[in-house]
Scaffold this motif. Structure first.
Motif, short mmCIF file in Angstrom:
data_model
loop_
_atom_site.label_atom_id
_atom_site.label_comp_id
_atom_site.label_asym_id
_atom_site.label_seq_id
_atom_site.Cartn_x
_atom_site.Cartn_y
_atom_site.Cartn_z
N PHE A 80 0.91 -1.43 -0.01
CA PHE A 80 -0.01 -0.14 -0.07
C PHE A 80 0.95 1.27 -0.08
CE2 PHE A 80 -3.86 -2.25 1.60
CZ PHE A 80 -4.54 -2.07 0.74
N ALA A 81 1.82 1.22 0.61
CA ALA A 81 2.87 2.47 0.77
C ALA A 81 3.29 2.81 -0.59
CB ALA A 81 4.10 2.16 1.89
N ILE A 82 3.81 1.97 -1.33
CA ILE A 82 4.37 1.90 -2.54
C ILE A 82 3.36 2.33 -3.80
CG2 ILE A 82 5.50 0.63 -4.49
CD1 ILE A 82 7.42 -0.62 -2.43
N ALA A 83 2.24 1.57 -3.53
CA ALA A 83 1.06 1.80 -4.33
C ALA A 83 0.60 3.39 -4.24
CB ALA A 83 -0.13 1.10 -4.24
N MET A 84 0.56 4.06 -2.88
CA MET A 84 -0.05 5.42 -2.70
C MET A 84 1.30 6.29 -3.45
SD MET A 84 -1.31 5.42 0.88
CE MET A 84 -0.07 4.65 2.02
N LYS A 85 2.55 6.03 -3.59
CA LYS A 85 3.34 6.86 -4.12
C LYS A 85 3.60 6.63 -5.57
CE LYS A 85 5.72 8.22 -0.43
NZ LYS A 85 5.73 9.56 -0.13
N GLY A 86 2.95 5.34 -6.08
CA GLY A 86 2.91 5.14 -7.51
C GLY A 86 1.91 6.06 -8.04
N GLU A 87 0.69 6.03 -7.40
CA GLU A 87 -0.52 6.80 -7.89
C GLU A 87 -0.03 8.20 -8.09
OE1 GLU A 87 -3.82 5.92 -8.77
OE2 GLU A 87 -2.59 4.25 -9.24
N ASP A 88 0.86 8.70 -7.34
CA ASP A 88 1.05 10.20 -7.41
C ASP A 88 2.05 10.39 -8.95
OD1 ASP A 88 0.18 10.85 -4.98
OD2 ASP A 88 2.10 10.51 -3.81
N ILE A 89 2.56 9.35 -9.25
CA ILE A 89 3.22 9.43 -10.44
C ILE A 89 2.33 9.35 -11.66
CG2 ILE A 89 5.16 8.41 -12.01
CD1 ILE A 89 6.46 7.33 -9.17
N ALA A 90 1.48 8.20 -11.83
CA ALA A 90 0.67 7.70 -12.77
C ALA A 90 -0.59 7.21 -12.16
CB ALA A 90 1.19 7.33 -13.66
N HIS A 91 -1.76 7.57 -12.62
CA HIS A 91 -2.88 6.78 -12.28
C HIS A 91 -2.90 5.43 -12.77
CE1 HIS A 91 -7.00 6.02 -10.91
NE2 HIS A 91 -7.45 5.61 -12.08
N GLY A 92 -3.19 4.46 -12.05
CA GLY A 92 -3.28 2.86 -12.31
C GLY A 92 -1.76 2.34 -12.14
N LEU A 93 -0.75 3.22 -11.88
CA LEU A 93 0.53 2.69 -11.64
C LEU A 93 0.57 1.96 -9.97
CD1 LEU A 93 3.44 1.88 -12.02
CD2 LEU A 93 4.12 4.21 -11.25
N GLY A 94 -0.29 2.60 -9.37
CA GLY A 94 -0.48 2.18 -8.15
C GLY A 94 -0.73 0.54 -7.62
N LYS A 95 -1.64 0.46 -8.70
CA LYS A 95 -2.22 -1.00 -8.49
C LYS A 95 -1.33 -2.18 -8.98
CE LYS A 95 -6.76 -3.71 -9.71
NZ LYS A 95 -7.89 -3.70 -10.44
N MET A 96 -0.69 -2.11 -9.99
CA MET A 96 0.50 -2.55 -10.43
C MET A 96 1.39 -2.88 -9.45
SD MET A 96 0.80 -1.68 -14.59
CE MET A 96 2.08 -3.10 -14.70
N LEU A 97 1.97 -1.82 -8.70
CA LEU A 97 3.05 -1.77 -7.77
C LEU A 97 2.51 -2.69 -6.64
CD1 LEU A 97 4.47 1.87 -7.89
CD2 LEU A 97 5.52 -0.39 -8.65
N TYR A 98 1.28 -2.37 -6.18
CA TYR A 98 0.70 -3.05 -5.08
C TYR A 98 0.71 -4.62 -5.45
CZ TYR A 98 -2.81 -5.25 -2.11
OH TYR A 98 -3.36 -5.90 -1.12
N ALA A 99 0.26 -5.02 -6.30
CA ALA A 99 0.27 -6.20 -6.57
C ALA A 99 1.34 -7.05 -6.65
CB ALA A 99 -0.38 -6.59 -8.04
N PHE A 100 2.66 -6.42 -7.37
CA PHE A 100 3.83 -7.11 -7.28
C PHE A 100 4.50 -6.98 -5.78
CE2 PHE A 100 8.74 -6.41 -7.23
CZ PHE A 100 8.87 -7.46 -7.93
#
Length: 221
Positions: free
Chosen positions: A48-68
């Motif tokens: 979740f912590a990485i996903a929140m950062k990823g969403e700040d970069i690009a919408h949808g990136l957070g979900k991919m980072l979360y799953a990984f």
């Protein structure tokens, strides 16, 4: 007499170890079940912590980072010999079907495991909510919107997604048993668990720390 496949030999061996442990020391078994949710909590938190950062970069990136990142939870659980309710649903079913243990004993092991997974999820989810990444979160962050989406699902969808989550997790467990080296095991676990994590399927044990973390991180909202 038909020979037993190497895979079933490994499953039988795992079942015997679980039976021996719970019979010799119920407390040790309970602690191992709680430790499974320690590793799930750590995996959930970093995901979740990485996903929140990823969403700040690009919408949808957070979900991919979360799953990984969430996929590493099962790696920790398997390599640290913790007791996860999801995999025990497989082991206990196979054990009863192959007459390796009785139904009452299988239910005792399974419900003990799930209960102490819940205890671990509540404890460790509450504690990790006190750490830096989960302080002062905006209401629209990835963690809280993800848990809100779970709460909005209809019952039939939850049931079907829970079934597929179990299928995916136990597929990862079985595939890892067939791997001969650690690199293969880790890769198989990560990419198989990625399936259910990215698709948002409902993993009952993973929801223990996830809901607890979201509850405290949102101030109880």
């Amino acid at each position: 007499m038909n020979p037993v496949s190497p895979l079933f030999e490994k499953i039988d061996s795992s079942i015997e170890k679980k039976v021996d442990l719970i019979k010799s020391s119920y407390l040790r078994y309970a602690v191992r079940a709680m430790m499974a949710c320690l590793f799930l909590t750590l995996g959930t938190a970093i995901a979740f912590a990485i996903a929140m950062k990823g969403e700040d970069i690009a919408h949808g990136l957070g979900k991919m980072l979360y799953a990984f990142m969430f996929s590493w939870s099962l790696v920790m659980i398997l390599y640290m010999n913790a007791e996860l309710g999801t995999s025990n649903m497989l082991y206990m079913t196979v054990g009863v079907y192959r007459k390796r243990l009785s139904v009452p004993l299988a239910l005792k092991i399974l419900f003990t495991c799930v209960f102490f997974n819940l205890v671990g999820g509540l404890i460790f989810g509450s504690i990790i909510s006190l750490t830096g990444p989960f302080q002062g979160l905006p209401a629209d962050n990835f963690l809280l919107t993800s848990i809100t989406a779970k709460l909005d699902k209809p019952t039939l969808q939850i049931v079907v997604e829970a079934m597929f989550a179990n299928i995916v997790v136990n597929t990862a467990v079985l595939v890892s048993m067939r791997m001969k080296d650690d690199a293969g095991k880790v890769a198989a676990i990560i990419f198989i668990i990625f399936i259910f994590a990215f698709l948002g399927y409902e993993h009952v044990i993973a929801n223990f720390p996830a809901f607890t973390l979201a509850f405290w991180a949102s101030g109880g909202h």
